[in-house]
Design an enzyme around this catalytic site. Structure first.
Site, PDB file in Angstrom:
ATOM      1  N   ASP A 157      37.356  40.023  53.467  1.00 24.25           N
ATOM      2  CA  ASP A 157      38.721  40.134  53.923  1.00 24.25           C
ATOM      3  C   ASP A 157      39.420  39.867  52.331  1.00 24.25           C
ATOM      4  OD1 ASP A 157      41.129  39.892  54.911  1.00 24.25           O
ATOM      5  OD2 ASP A 157      40.929  37.817  55.064  1.00 24.25           O
ATOM      6  N   ASP A 160      43.396  38.670  51.784  1.00 27.59           N
ATOM      7  CA  ASP A 160      44.344  37.590  51.536  1.00 27.59           C
ATOM      8  C   ASP A 160      43.776  36.111  52.368  1.00 27.59           C
ATOM      9  OD1 ASP A 160      47.244  38.822  50.750  1.00 27.59           O
ATOM     10  OD2 ASP A 160      46.291  40.276  52.164  1.00 27.59           O
TER      11      ASP A 160
END
Length: 248
Positions: free
Chosen positions: A16, A18
């Protein structure tokens, strides 16, 4: 846990963005990419034979802007768009966003502290600057989604997002694992949000490992406290692998 032990040439690494690779910012456009991140990811990509991909809620174009000149395989908008290692881009069918866009616009007009993020196939309402508006944002967006066939509502950290119903991070990871250079490898997925839980479940169902960054309940089997801790793990892993290769 440490990634020196976890990572091997037999792994496929899914990340991922953020809250995982970079620290959460007050708004999506304010994230800062640490100067050492791109070289570290490039070294990991080389070590893993290209089997490194970003799986994010952001569109592919934004990931490229932040990580350039590195161009990784990417699943964007929670899997609604996906670029394979060979550069081929697969897009899920789009659905009308009219009702959702109207609802988000009304919210933003009423509460200027809200941030509406328009993506190609989804719309997100961020309420980080006004957490007391969580339920109102959720109710308004849910009502709009219920009038929008093909869409579903996704909740994340201080955000609600209307997206294509078939788009999930778990399904995006599984699609990568059917292709080179990911096929046949042991998947490792690192994420931080409730939106990543499907990805953790998918890789662990396939014999791999989920790693949760930060606090909160999770199905992931391992955990790291912060994005900074993850970046340090990766830097240490790269240094160790390079040292081992030099001494071989």
């Amino acid at each position: 846990m440490n990634f020196v032990d976890i990572l091997s040439p037999a792994c496929a690494l899914f990340l991922d963005f953020d809250g995982t690779l970079v620290d959460i910012a007050p708004e999506p456009g304010a994230v800062v990419v640490p100067c050492g991140l791109v070289p570290t990811l490039s070294a990991l990509q080389q070590y893993l034979g290209g089997a490194v991909a970003v799986v994010s809620g952001r569109p592919i174009r934004e990931i490229d802007q932040y990580l350039g000149p590195l161009r990784l395989p990417v699943a964007g908008v929670h899997g609604a768009e996906r670029r394979a290692a060979d550069g081929a881009v697969d897009l899920l069918p789009t659905h009308p966003l009219d009702a959702v866009e109207r609802a988000a616009s009304v919210l933003a007009t009423r509460y200027p502290q809200l941030l509406v993020e328009h993506k190609d196939s989804s719309i997100a309402v961020h309420y980080r600057a006004a957490p007391e508006l969580e339920q109102e944002c959720l109710d308004a967006m849910q009502e709009a989604v219920e009038r929008s066939p093909g869409l579903t509502l996704l909740r994340g950290k201080m955000v609600v997002e209307a997206k294509p119903g078939g788009a999930t991070k778990g399904s995006a990871i599984e699609a990568f694992l059917r292709e080179g250079p990911f096929a046949g490898r042991l998947p490792v997925f690192v994420g931080d949000d409730v939106t990543d839980e499907g990805g953790f479940a998918a890789v662990q169902r396939l014999g791999g490992l989920g790693v949760k960054v930060g606090e909160g309940p999770t199905v992931a089997w391992q955990r790291l406290p912060t994005p900074g801790a993850l970046r340090l793990e990766f830097e240490n892993a790269v240094a160790m692998k390079v040292a081992r290769k030099a001494s071989a």
